[in-house]
Design an enzyme around this catalytic site. Structure first.
Site, PDB file in Angstrom:
ATOM      1  CG  HIS A 361      -2.126  -1.015   0.764  1.00 22.53           C
ATOM      2  ND1 HIS A 361      -2.103  -2.329   1.191  1.00 22.53           N
ATOM      3  CD2 HIS A 361      -3.188  -0.894  -0.054  1.00 22.53           C
ATOM      4  CE1 HIS A 361      -3.142  -2.949   0.671  1.00 22.53           C
ATOM      5  NE2 HIS A 361      -3.820  -2.114  -0.085  1.00 22.53           N
ATOM      6  NE  ARG A 638      -1.047  -6.013  -1.880  1.00 26.15           N
ATOM      7  CZ  ARG A 638      -2.184  -5.337  -1.924  1.00 26.15           C
ATOM      8  NH1 ARG A 638      -3.302  -5.900  -1.536  1.00 26.15           N
ATOM      9  NH2 ARG A 638      -2.209  -4.104  -2.342  1.00 26.15           N
ATOM     10  CB  CYS A 675     -10.049  -2.166  -9.274  1.00 17.46           C
ATOM     11  SG  CYS A 675     -10.321  -3.266  -7.876  1.00 17.46           S
TER      12      CYS A 675
HETATM   13  C1  PEP Z   1      -6.433  -5.451  -4.844  1.00 21.18           C
HETATM   14  O1  PEP Z   1      -6.209  -6.244  -3.935  1.00 21.18           O
HETATM   15  O2  PEP Z   1      -6.129  -5.660  -6.018  1.00 21.18           O
HETATM   16  C2  PEP Z   1      -7.077  -4.158  -4.563  1.00 21.18           C
HETATM   17  C3  PEP Z   1      -7.523  -3.412  -5.512  1.00 21.18           C
HETATM   18  O3  PEP Z   1      -7.175  -3.752  -3.290  1.00 21.18           O
HETATM   19  P1  PEP Z   1      -5.964  -3.279  -2.340  1.00 21.18           P
HETATM   20  O4  PEP Z   1      -4.750  -3.096  -3.206  1.00 21.18           O
HETATM   21  O5  PEP Z   1      -6.402  -2.023  -1.699  1.00 21.18           O
HETATM   22  O6  PEP Z   1      -5.834  -4.407  -1.396  1.00 21.18           O
HETATM   23 MG    MG Z   2      -7.168  -6.013  -2.009  1.00 17.63          MG
END
Ligand code: PEP
Ligand code: MG
Length: 755
Positions: A361, A638, A675
């Site tokens: 993030h 991640r 997204c």
């Molecule tokens: C995702 O996981 O692809 C997403 C759009 O949400 P975030 O990156 O906020 O977890």
């Molecule tokens: Mg997500």
């Protein structure tokens, strides 16, 4: 052996540079194994050689001089075979090679272990003894374990060396490799930001006025002393005399003959007070921690704890947070939304986040703000960055420290090229996002920060595909109430007046922690995240949905998406709560038109793929959250830089899952959007068009690049390329295919700028 290994690691950790660390290791190996020789050879890949870097027992003059080819001698064999070798008569081995300059002839017993970091041999650790002897299995295990630990320590220590390498060294020596977080180039000087009371994060900085710093530190120590005395008084009736004496020990550490003496020496030498405190504490803990007795190691913990108290007083005393200087590159352990909210964003040239990876993030925030950023420099001490001149290469994920003028002008040229590219792309702003054979693919933005709205509108997006509602939550000190949320959501709807907006309900947990609602878990990404939290707290969920519906009164084009859905039940329960909120808002506003929003899920948990035929019956749209979906499919955290290289949007497993999702949505006639960051990667976006996604949502900075791709290819071509991509078993084959197709159409510049 375990204790011995722990001690060696500890000592190596405290070494000031790599050479010192290596010397410690060879000495400890000799002591532990009772042998005459221990040496470390490090690999020099440029010259394909192993260089003797440290030794005890061989000719010390050979260190740094003796070089062997990768295939030379028994040491070379250990490196080549990538496994340990234990010989009682080394000279009898066919690979034995005599190096007169090392003076190793009379050594019979040989034990060598490869030092391997991230699958690459970076050196060999050796023990030798004059008399023929077979090292025991336990001794062999010791050396192998030490070599494995040493690999990480050497890599870290080399990063630390990078920070202090003189400018006369080649710029490759002053380069740290991390990950690209947001594309772009930045040249500026580092300003370190550290969380309050974080002793380790304090940067070294010259004192502006030594007298003022002395005054400040004395006051902070006095206040901390008072605090300890009050604590002791309070505990007088609760604790026995023995426990109470601990407070006397604390008072001694804080009195004028204790820690402060060394802090004052540091200040007199020109350090600012917090930096002087950190340095003095480091010196003391180093001494404590090197002592074997656990009692003294405990004292090291006490000392740090007390120093943290002093630091709090020092920080409370500071009149304001440091002001951003011109050309500031923000350096922090981890960039958070809260940190960015405190700063004038337009003044930040670049961001260096020690933690995180391209889809963390922190990276998403930087990307949203269009600030070049790099991340993933684990274990590089941030306190050594302050004031350093830096170049951020947000395309490659590289960070250059103290670059020379030629490198600076090279990067300034690159930045100019990027600016030219952006200008060219802006010409397409008003043009439709349409393939050459006439298929329209709406392009939406992901947003959450007000600072990002203007850019989102400026690039001509078709609306907001993902409004991350947790971002305003992250910027506050408590849960925002209904009225406050209504104001926030109204501001979004006012900014995007005639465009559809999809609000994602609160998605906290994982690496998104609210300061006022900490979720502490061993496995946060597999824990209490997204919808799991809000279904357990319907009071939070209901207030949020009511605020969204109230803010949207008079509009019938808003949508709600639900994060982290993994089962049909979660959809059903969420729907029920949304319906309840809808009726409550209707009752509260009898004279106004309250519309029921379309409801969809963020498809990011693999189980939802297999539940999709059932989920689809209950929702109006599906939006794939590829960041998390890939994380869970590939089992790659991640945020974990050790495994980030395994994460790929081009991974056949990811493409296979998307293919399957598309097929189910097509059958159920349900619109499909994506997204995640994948939508903003020009090459991956082509695959999404080829797969048949109806719309794509991405950070605003990528939108025009993706539009360029869509306007260059026909849908038929995209489908044919995707069909071929789906036949490949490896991510790099997919990448190469796309790369060639882009080059053919003169879109190469988008690839470099696409991250
Ligand atoms: C995702 O996981 O692809 C997403 C759009 O949400 P975030 O990156 O906020 O977890
Ligand atoms: Mg997500």
């Amino acid at each position: 052996m375990l204790e011995c290994l722990r001690q060696i690691t500890q000592e190596v950790n405290l070494a000031t540079d790599t050479q010192q660390a290596l010397t410690i290791v060879v000495n400890r190996v000799c002591d532990t194994l009772g042998c005459e020789v221990s040496s470390i050879y490090l690999a020099d890949y440029q010259n394909q050689q192993l260089v003797l870097m440290a030794t005890r027992g061989l000719n010390p003059k050979a260190a740094g001089v003796l070089q062997l080819n990768f295939n030379q001698g028994i040491v070379g064999l250990v490196a080549q075979r990538e496994e340990p070798l234990n010989l009682d008569d080394a000279p009898a081995h066919p690979n034995f090679h005599y190096f007169p300059e090392a003076g190793e002839e009379p050594f019979y017993a040989f034990l060598g272990a490869p030092i391997i970091h991230q699958r690459k041999v970076i050196g060999v650790l050796v023990a030798q003894q004059k008399a023929p002897r077979q090292f025991s299995e336990s001794e062999e295990n010791f050396l192998v374990t030490l070599a494995a630990q040493l690999a990480g320590l050497i890599a870290e220590s080399k990063k630390r060396d990078t920070l202090s390498a003189p400018q006369s060294e080649s710029h490759l020596v002053r380069k740290l490799d991390g990950f690209p977080a947001a594309s772009g180039i930045a040249v500026g000087s580092a300003m370190v930001f550290y969380p309050p009371a974080d002793l380790d994060g304090i940067p070294d900085k010259p004192a502006k006025s030594i007298a003022a710093e002395v005054k400040r530190i004395k006051k902070a120590f006095r206040l901390a002393q008072n605090e300890i005395a009050t604590m002791k008084d309070r505990m007088e009736n609760v604790l026995g005399p023995e426990e109470l004496s601990l407070f006397d020990a604390y008072a001694n550490i804080l009195d004028k003959n204790g820690l402060i003496k060394d802090v004052l020496v540091e200040i007199e030498q020109g350090q600012w007070a917090p930096g002087a405190l950190r340095r003095a504490v480091d010196q003391h803990t180093r001494v404590f921690e090197a002592i074997e007795d656990p009692y003294f190691r405990e004292r090291a913990t006490d000392l740090r704890d007390l120093a943290r108290r002093v630091l709090i007083y020092l920080e409370n005393d500071r009149t304001a947070r440091p002001k951003l200087h011109k050309n500031a590159i923000l350096v922090a352990d981890e960039i958070s939304a809260g940190m960015l909210a405190e700063l004038p964003i337009d003044k930040i040239l670049g961001i260096v986040s020690m933690r995180g990876s391209p889809t963390s993030h922190a990276a998403i925030l930087a990307k949203a703000l269009g600030i070049p950023a790099v991340c993933g420099f684990d274990n590089v001490p941030i306190n050594r960055f302050e004031g350093q001149k830096l170049i951020i290469d947000g395309y490659q994920g590289a960070l250059f420290i103290a670059p020379d003028e030629s490198l600076v002008s090279f990067y300034q040229e690159l930045a100019k090229e990027e600016a030219k590219l952006v200008k060219n792309l802006e010409q397409d702003m008003e043009l439709p996002s349409e393939t050459t054979d006439g298929h329209n693919i709406p392009l939406l933005v992901n947003t959450g920060l007000i600072a990002d709205f203007e850019k989102s509108l400026h690039v001509g997006s078709d609306g907001v595909g993902l409004y991350r509602t947790e971002i305003p939550f992250l910027l506050r000190e408590q849960f925002p109430g209904e009225q406050e949320q209504i104001r926030i959501y109204r501001s979004v709807l006012e900014a995007f007046k005639d465009k559809s907006v999809t609000f994602r309900t609160l998605d906290i947990g994982g690496d998104k922690q609210l300061p006022y609602f900490p979720i502490i878990e061993d496995n946060p990404f597999l824990g209490w995240r997204g919808i799991r939290v809000t279904l357990d707290h319907p009071e939070i969920f209901l207030v949020q949905v009511k605020a969204i519906l109230t803010a949207a009164i008079g509009r019938n084009d808003i949508r709600i998406s639900l994060p982290m859905i993994s089962s049909v039940d979660e959809v059903e329960q969420s729907r029920r709560l949304i319906e309840q909120a809808f009726h409550e808002v209707q009752l509260a506003h009898p004279d106004e038109t309250v519309s029921m929003p379309e409801i969809g899920i963020i498809l990011e948990v693999p189980s939802a793929i297999y539940q999709l035929p059932f989920i689809a019956e209950q929702v109006d749209f599906i939006c794939v959250g590829s960041n998390d979906l890939a994380q869970y499919l590939l089992a790659v955290d991640r945020n974990n830089t050790r495994v980030s290289s395994l994460y790929s949007n081009y991974h056949p497993a990811v493409l296979g899952a998307l293919y399957q999702i598309r097929a189910i949505c097509y059958e159920q006639e349900i619109p499909l959007n994506l997204c995640g960051e994948m939508a903003g990667d020009p090459m991956a976006a082509l695959l999404l068009v080829g797969l048949g996604f109806d719309s794509l949502s991405m950070n605003a900075r990528s939108l025009l690049k993706v539009k360029k791709v869509i306007r260059t290819f026909s849908k038929a071509d995209a489908e044919a390329i995707t069909k071929e991509a789906l036949t490949y078993p490896r991510p790099n084959q997919v990448y190469n295919l796309l790369f060639q197709e882009f080059e053919k159409r003169q879109l190469g510049s988008l690839i470099r700028a696409g991250r």
